[in-house]
Design an enzyme around this catalytic site. Structure first.
Site, PDB file in Angstrom:
ATOM      1  N   CYS A   1      39.035  42.119  46.106  1.00  0.00           N
ATOM      2  CA  CYS A   1      38.117  41.337  47.036  1.00  0.00           C
ATOM      3  C   CYS A   1      36.733  42.277  46.886  1.00  0.00           C
ATOM      4  CB  CYS A   1      38.706  41.169  48.271  1.00  0.00           C
ATOM      5  SG  CYS A   1      37.479  40.673  49.608  1.00  0.00           S
TER       6      CYS A   1
ATOM      7  N   CYS B   1      44.980  35.523  37.699  1.00  0.00           N
ATOM      8  CA  CYS B   1      46.458  35.491  38.084  1.00  0.00           C
ATOM      9  C   CYS B   1      46.480  36.287  39.274  1.00  0.00           C
ATOM     10  CB  CYS B   1      47.319  36.208  37.016  1.00  0.00           C
ATOM     11  SG  CYS B   1      49.061  36.405  37.516  1.00  0.00           S
TER      12      CYS B   1
END
Length: 138
Positions: A102, A127
């Site tokens: 993130c 993924c």
């Protein structure tokens, strides 16, 4: 786990993260762990919505980019926007991979793979650990 020289918009100490996250969430998000395949909350979810970082609530992926890869984890072919994630070279486990974090808080999300032959517009498979995400239905 995060690059100590990088300044993220959301900065917390390990103690603060541990107070906010469950032990399993902390292990994946802050220590770059991986949840077991086929057990995640969002692996097979078809709900329309926005997937957010569980640690900081930043919007990361949309359900329109989620696809069935049958790999055991939620898969997306693109992030919401390129500035929402960051990429880190990962050579652990004796292989070369690209870690996805993130960009808002530096939390580990999963890995991105290229050239696997999925019929997606980008030929990428993000993924992502279900435990790294929350889903906000639209």
């Amino acid at each position: 786990m995060t690059d100590d020289t990088k300044q993220y918009a959301v900065q917390k100490s390990d103690a603060e993260w541990k107070a906010q996250l469950s032990p399993a969430e902390f292990h994946v998000l802050r220590q770059a762990g991986t949840e077991r395949p086929f057990v995640g909350e969002y692996t097979d979810t078809k709900t329309v919505g926005v997937y957010k970082c569980r640690a900081c609530d930043a919007e990361l992926f949309r359900s329109e980019t989620k696809f069935d890869s049958h790999c055991g984890w939620p898969s997306f072919f693109a992030p919401l926007a390129e500035d929402r994630v960051e990429y880190i070279e990962d050579s652990t486990l004796g292989m070369k991979r690209v870690e996805v974090r993130c960009a808002n808080c530096g939390s580990h999300l999963g890995h991105v793979f290229e050239g696997e032959g999925y019929g997606t517009p980008t030929d990428l498979r993000y993924c992502i650990n279900s435990i790294s995400l929350t889903l906000a239905p639209l």
